[in-house]
Design a protein around this motif. Structure first.
Motif, PDB file in Angstrom:
ATOM      1  N   THR A 244       0.830  -1.201   0.000  1.00 38.28           N
ATOM      2  CA  THR A 244       0.000   0.000   0.000  1.00 38.28           C
ATOM      3  C   THR A 244       0.866   1.253   0.000  1.00 38.28           C
ATOM      4  OG1 THR A 244      -0.115   0.072   2.434  1.00 38.28           O
ATOM      5  CG2 THR A 244      -1.875  -1.121   1.269  1.00 38.28           C
ATOM      6  N   VAL A 245       0.264   2.354  -0.462  1.00 36.07           N
ATOM      7  CA  VAL A 245       0.840   3.692  -0.344  1.00 36.07           C
ATOM      8  C   VAL A 245      -0.221   4.567   0.321  1.00 36.07           C
ATOM      9  CG1 VAL A 245       1.786   5.682  -1.556  1.00 36.07           C
ATOM     10  CG2 VAL A 245       2.239   3.371  -2.420  1.00 36.07           C
ATOM     11  N   THR A 246       0.142   5.149   1.464  1.00 35.13           N
ATOM     12  CA  THR A 246      -0.805   5.937   2.252  1.00 35.13           C
ATOM     13  C   THR A 246      -0.306   7.370   2.362  1.00 35.13           C
ATOM     14  OG1 THR A 246      -1.324   3.968   3.566  1.00 35.13           O
ATOM     15  CG2 THR A 246      -2.028   6.100   4.450  1.00 35.13           C
ATOM     16  N   ASP A 247      -1.149   8.339   1.989  1.00 35.49           N
ATOM     17  CA  ASP A 247      -0.716   9.730   2.105  1.00 35.49           C
ATOM     18  C   ASP A 247      -1.085  10.279   3.476  1.00 35.49           C
ATOM     19  OD1 ASP A 247      -3.383  10.608   2.099  1.00 35.49           O
ATOM     20  OD2 ASP A 247      -3.366  11.101  -0.033  1.00 35.49           O
ATOM     21  N   ASN A 248      -0.689  11.522   3.757  1.00 35.24           N
ATOM     22  CA  ASN A 248      -0.865  12.072   5.095  1.00 35.24           C
ATOM     23  C   ASN A 248      -2.313  12.410   5.434  1.00 35.24           C
ATOM     24  OD1 ASN A 248      -0.758  14.127   3.202  1.00 35.24           O
ATOM     25  ND2 ASN A 248       0.012  15.634   4.671  1.00 35.24           N
ATOM     26  N   SER A 249      -3.218  12.265   4.471  1.00 32.94           N
ATOM     27  CA  SER A 249      -4.645  12.427   4.769  1.00 32.94           C
ATOM     28  C   SER A 249      -5.286  11.105   5.154  1.00 32.94           C
ATOM     29  CB  SER A 249      -5.373  12.996   3.548  1.00 32.94           C
ATOM     30  OG  SER A 249      -5.469  12.029   2.518  1.00 32.94           O
ATOM     31  N   GLY A 250      -4.523  10.016   5.047  1.00 33.37           N
ATOM     32  CA  GLY A 250      -5.047   8.691   5.345  1.00 33.37           C
ATOM     33  C   GLY A 250      -5.538   7.938   4.126  1.00 33.37           C
ATOM     34  N   ALA A 251      -5.530   8.560   2.964  1.00 31.77           N
ATOM     35  CA  ALA A 251      -5.975   7.897   1.740  1.00 31.77           C
ATOM     36  C   ALA A 251      -4.993   6.795   1.357  1.00 31.77           C
ATOM     37  CB  ALA A 251      -6.108   8.908   0.608  1.00 31.77           C
ATOM     38  N   VAL A 252      -5.520   5.619   1.002  1.00 32.74           N
ATOM     39  CA  VAL A 252      -4.691   4.441   0.753  1.00 32.74           C
ATOM     40  C   VAL A 252      -4.866   3.952  -0.682  1.00 32.74           C
ATOM     41  CG1 VAL A 252      -4.186   2.070   1.445  1.00 32.74           C
ATOM     42  CG2 VAL A 252      -4.899   3.752   3.169  1.00 32.74           C
ATOM     43  N   HIS A 253      -3.761   3.748  -1.354  1.00 34.32           N
ATOM     44  CA  HIS A 253      -3.737   3.047  -2.633  1.00 34.32           C
ATOM     45  C   HIS A 253      -3.229   1.634  -2.364  1.00 34.32           C
ATOM     46  CE1 HIS A 253      -3.950   7.159  -4.165  1.00 34.32           C
ATOM     47  NE2 HIS A 253      -4.232   6.665  -5.364  1.00 34.32           N
ATOM     48  N   THR A 254      -3.984   0.619  -2.774  1.00 33.92           N
ATOM     49  CA  THR A 254      -3.645  -0.778  -2.505  1.00 33.92           C
ATOM     50  C   THR A 254      -3.266  -1.485  -3.800  1.00 33.92           C
ATOM     51  OG1 THR A 254      -5.186  -0.843  -0.642  1.00 33.92           O
ATOM     52  CG2 THR A 254      -4.464  -2.961  -1.539  1.00 33.92           C
ATOM     53  N   MET A 255      -2.124  -2.168  -3.787  1.00 28.67           N
ATOM     54  CA  MET A 255      -1.651  -2.893  -4.958  1.00 28.67           C
ATOM     55  C   MET A 255      -2.269  -4.293  -5.010  1.00 28.67           C
ATOM     56  SD  MET A 255       0.254  -0.430  -5.859  1.00 28.67           S
ATOM     57  CE  MET A 255       0.153   1.008  -4.764  1.00 28.67           C
ATOM     58  N   GLU A 317      -1.362  -6.470 -11.082  1.00 29.31           N
ATOM     59  CA  GLU A 317      -2.549  -6.604 -11.926  1.00 29.31           C
ATOM     60  C   GLU A 317      -3.586  -5.518 -11.680  1.00 29.31           C
ATOM     61  OE1 GLU A 317      -2.828 -11.230 -13.244  1.00 29.31           O
ATOM     62  OE2 GLU A 317      -3.922 -10.679 -11.428  1.00 29.31           O
ATOM     63  N   GLY A 318      -3.378  -4.701 -10.647  1.00 25.95           N
ATOM     64  CA  GLY A 318      -4.351  -3.647 -10.406  1.00 25.95           C
ATOM     65  C   GLY A 318      -3.948  -2.755  -9.253  1.00 25.95           C
ATOM     66  N   ILE A 319      -4.607  -1.599  -9.176  1.00 28.06           N
ATOM     67  CA  ILE A 319      -4.432  -0.662  -8.066  1.00 28.06           C
ATOM     68  C   ILE A 319      -5.815  -0.230  -7.599  1.00 28.06           C
ATOM     69  CG2 ILE A 319      -3.455   1.521  -7.289  1.00 28.06           C
ATOM     70  CD1 ILE A 319      -1.438   1.319  -9.575  1.00 28.06           C
ATOM     71  N   GLN A 320      -6.085  -0.453  -6.331  1.00 30.27           N
ATOM     72  CA  GLN A 320      -7.354  -0.033  -5.723  1.00 30.27           C
ATOM     73  C   GLN A 320      -7.188   1.388  -5.199  1.00 30.27           C
ATOM     74  OE1 GLN A 320     -10.186  -2.328  -5.268  1.00 30.27           O
ATOM     75  NE2 GLN A 320     -11.248  -0.381  -4.975  1.00 30.27           N
ATOM     76  N   TYR A 321      -8.043   2.307  -5.672  1.00 27.35           N
ATOM     77  CA  TYR A 321      -7.942   3.709  -5.274  1.00 27.35           C
ATOM     78  C   TYR A 321      -8.683   3.970  -3.964  1.00 27.35           C
ATOM     79  CZ  TYR A 321      -6.528   4.372 -10.160  1.00 27.35           C
ATOM     80  OH  TYR A 321      -5.894   4.288 -11.376  1.00 27.35           O
ATOM     81  N   PRO A 322      -8.291   4.982  -3.229  1.00 21.67           N
ATOM     82  CA  PRO A 322      -8.996   5.313  -1.979  1.00 21.67           C
ATOM     83  C   PRO A 322     -10.440   5.755  -2.221  1.00 21.67           C
ATOM     84  CG  PRO A 322      -7.340   6.977  -2.512  1.00 21.67           C
ATOM     85  CD  PRO A 322      -7.106   5.838  -3.426  1.00 21.67           C
TER      86      PRO A 322
END
Length: 376
Positions: A244-255, A317-322
């Motif tokens: 995952t990549v999480t920004d400082n607002s808490g939004a998460v991108h999941t691989m 195979e994909g990226i799940q957006y916040p």
């Protein structure tokens, strides 16, 4: 910009030949600089040398090695940019000690044919002495094993990681930490963008785990020349996995990854181009002569054909957006005309392999979307 950095006889006595019109280059104390036609100057003043090492085993079991304490190539890193208006951007790095990479293997089946039977007599072979490459080794009617020739290659270098980029109105910081799967390497944990008051404007936290190949049983090569810790269980079985990549607002991108696991890094289950093909019982990296219309040279049982299912192992195979939407990547094997690989039997003139390419990219606006926005 294209240029040649000519070291002549020493890395300390070099000249620069610029091949791109309008650009200029100059030596500096620790490296060199490139000046663009607009007047921006780029400084490359951090250098890392790469040393190469090769060890080999001949078909008669003889071994040898080659290497040097002097680098065989250099990597220069961008350290500073000065704009035409005099503004400066500085790049700061961390440079590690020297580490040796995971050894790679190349193999060939080699036969030496001596119809004269004088192979062992001076001057090193008699009339009719000839060399052939095959999986049969016949010398004067004698057999010397399978004819496998192995060569292990590795490199030794110090890793260089970016610490920060400082510019007039702020900076970007990069936080790193150790990783288990590569000897001496680091992973990027956090990227922070700060203003001139050192306040964080935005940040991204990267979270990881590892792809683990310990459950996959596969034939593979053993490495015993030198530091065996290079091929430890962890370094052979693990591959870093960004979750995952999480920004400082808490939004998460999941691989999202393909669920097929890769074997260990030393596995023989590779196609002609080095990609995983699921053939876990292969006994070497050498192609099967029968697959190349060379059945007279024997059948080693290896299958080097490309396989789409296994070539996709562990691929993104994909990226799940916040926001709930996602993007999905669909892959296919590369293909090319048969004439580029003479000797491969095929029902058609097309060969599939040499890795993957994107077949389609599908965008889903939200979790309930059934019809994607599709790009092919």
């Amino acid at each position: 910009v294209k240029f040649i950095l000519n070291f002549l006889n020493s890395p300390n006595s070099s000249s620069i030949v610029v091949l791109t019109s309008g650009y200029k280059a100059a030596k500096t104390t620790n490296g060199f600089s490139i000046i663009t036609p607009e007047g921006t100057t780029y400084f490359f003043e951090l250098k890392s040398g790469v040393k190469s090492n090769t060890s080999s085993t001949s078909i008669e079991g003889q071994s040898g090695s080659s290497g040097t304490d002097d680098p065989t190539s250099y990597i220069y890193f961008l350290t500073k940019i000065v704009t035409v208006k005099g503004k400066t951007i500085v790049f700061d790095y961390t440079q590690t000690s020297e580490y040796t990479s995971y050894p790679s293997l190349s193999s060939k089946l080699q036969a030496l044919t001596d119809p004269s039977t004088n192979y062992r007599n001076p001057p090193y072979g008699g009339a009719g002495f000839d060399y052939e490459f095959a999986n049969i080794d016949v010398r004067g009617g004698a057999s010397y094993g399978t004819g496998n020739y192995h060569s292990y290659s590795s490199s030794k270098e110090s890793y260089v990681y970016l610490n920060s980029i400082t510019f007039p109105n702020g900076r970007v910081d990069f936080q790193i930490s150790d990783r288990t799967d590569i000897n001496g390497a680091k992973k990027l944990d956090l990227v922070s963008v700060k203003n001139s008051d050192n306040d964080i404007i935005n940040s991204w936290q990267l979270n990881y785990s590892y792809f683990d190949a310990t459950s996959i049983t596969s034939n593979g090569y053993a490495y015993s020349n030198g530091d065996n810790s290079l091929v430890s269980e962890a370094r052979s079985s693990l591959r870093l996995k960004l979750n995952t990549v999480t920004d400082n607002s808490g939004a998460v991108h999941t691989m999202i990854y393909n669920s097929t696991l890769l074997p260990k890094k030393n596995s023989y289950a590779q196609d002609y181009w080095g990609f995983y093909n699921g053939q876990l019982t292969n006994t070497s990296l050498v192609p099967n002569p029968t697959a190349l219309n060379l059945s007279s040279l024997g059948n080693n049982g290896n299958n080097k054909d490309a396989n789409l299912q296994y070539a996709k192992a562990c691929i993104l195979e994909g990226i799940q957006y916040p926001t709930g939407g996602k993007v999905v990547f669909d892959y296919e094997l590369n293909e090319f005309d048969k004439f580029q690989m003479q000797g491969l039997p095929s029902a058609t003139q097309t060969i599939f392999g040499s890795g993957l390419r994107i077949h389609a990219i599908s965008h889903f606006a939200n979790p309930t979307s059934l019809t994607p926005s599709l790009k092919t």
